[in-house]
Design a protein around this motif. Structure first.
Motif, PDB file in Angstrom:
ATOM      1  N   ASP A  63       0.847  -1.186   0.000  1.00 32.56           N
ATOM      2  CA  ASP A  63       0.000   0.000   0.000  1.00 32.56           C
ATOM      3  C   ASP A  63       0.894   1.252   0.000  1.00 32.56           C
ATOM      4  O   ASP A  63       1.838   1.336  -0.784  1.00 32.56           O
ATOM      5  CB  ASP A  63      -0.958  -0.026   1.193  1.00 32.56           C
ATOM      6  N   TRP A  64       0.639   2.241   0.871  1.00 35.05           N
ATOM      7  CA  TRP A  64       1.503   3.426   0.902  1.00 35.05           C
ATOM      8  C   TRP A  64       2.935   3.037   1.230  1.00 35.05           C
ATOM      9  O   TRP A  64       3.889   3.643   0.729  1.00 35.05           O
ATOM     10  CB  TRP A  64       0.997   4.436   1.934  1.00 35.05           C
ATOM     11  N   GLY A  65       3.098   2.019   2.067  1.00 32.44           N
ATOM     12  CA  GLY A  65       4.450   1.564   2.388  1.00 32.44           C
ATOM     13  C   GLY A  65       5.190   1.044   1.174  1.00 32.44           C
ATOM     14  O   GLY A  65       6.417   1.160   1.079  1.00 32.44           O
ATOM     15  N   GLY A  66       4.448   0.464   0.217  1.00 34.47           N
ATOM     16  CA  GLY A  66       5.085   0.000  -1.012  1.00 34.47           C
ATOM     17  C   GLY A  66       5.621   1.159  -1.829  1.00 34.47           C
ATOM     18  O   GLY A  66       6.696   1.070  -2.434  1.00 34.47           O
ATOM     19  N   ILE A  67       4.880   2.268  -1.866  1.00 39.48           N
ATOM     20  CA  ILE A  67       5.345   3.456  -2.596  1.00 39.48           C
ATOM     21  C   ILE A  67       6.535   4.085  -1.871  1.00 39.48           C
ATOM     22  O   ILE A  67       7.517   4.499  -2.496  1.00 39.48           O
ATOM     23  CB  ILE A  67       4.195   4.465  -2.755  1.00 39.48           C
TER      24      ILE A  67
END
Length: 224
Positions: A63-67
């Motif tokens: 999610d945002w952590g992936g970005i």
């Protein structure tokens, strides 16, 4: 993933795991400065790792952590030994153009075994349109939804269960109980209570959407 990574490999080494919450999520304070976007968070987490004594490390994110993890690997290649993600995405204009061209001949974009995940494009867009209401309100009016969720346990429960259902399997929209009977109820409550209700993080986590889902963020190519 955590229990598996904690197990020794061939009795020779074991991973040391650093698992931070992003700013504004869980018990991590929200940013006190405007325009805290994913590259800035990547810089924060790189500095955190250095303070903990790690000059080189692997990163994983979803999610945002992936970005954020993607930004870390891009901005700090000398520090990041490897990058793993289950949220591989590109929102550059050229990527969107390629996605549309692929609707004419999918094989130029994706191999046959994964073709159904993207095409037919109308089915993908129909699903996103039906299931992305949370994204729009958090990206435009995070304080409105945040204050509501922080003051209503029933509202927070309904909001989170709906996203945990469809976010884990899009086919859950067609099954009884939205597929929630397959979840460990204690785990669900732990996630909701400790990550959102107790720290009152619905507003600050929503603001992260607003900071990153705007014209400036796309103009400067922050999501690659």
């Amino acid at each position: 993933m955590i229990p598996h990574l904690k197990k020794p490999v061939n009795d020779t080494f074991i991973f040391e795991l650093i698992i931070p919450s992003l700013p504004g999520f869980g018990y991590s304070d929200g940013s006190n400065k405007p325009k805290c976007q994913t590259p800035h968070v990547a810089h924060i987490l790189k500095n955190l790792m250095k303070r903990l004594g790690h000059e080189k490390f692997y990163v994983h994110g979803s999610d945002w952590g992936g970005i954020v993890a993607n930004n870390m690997a891009t901005l700090f290649p000398k520090n990041v030994l490897g990058f793993h993600s289950n949220f591989c995405i590109s929102l550059r204009y050229i990527s969107i153009v390629k996605l549309i061209l692929g609707s004419l001949y999918p094989r130029i974009i994706v191999s046959y075994e994964f073709e159904s995940k993207l095409y037919p494009l109308r089915s993908l867009l129909r699903f996103y349109f039906a299931e992305s209401g949370y994204l729009h309100i958090q990206g435009t009016k995070p304080d409105t939804i945040g204050i509501s969720l922080e003051n209503s346990p029933e509202g927070l429960l309904a909001f989170m269960l709906e996203k945990l259902s469809v976010g884990t399997n899009k086919n859950n929209v067609h099954v009884d109980n939205a597929g929630l009977d397959k979840f460990d109820k204690t785990l669900l409550m732990d996630i909701i209570m400790f990550y959102y209700w107790f720290p009152k993080s619905a507003t600050t986590s929503g603001r992260f959407y607003a900071e990153n889902l705007n014209v400036d963020a796309f103009r400067y190519g922050l999501h690659k």
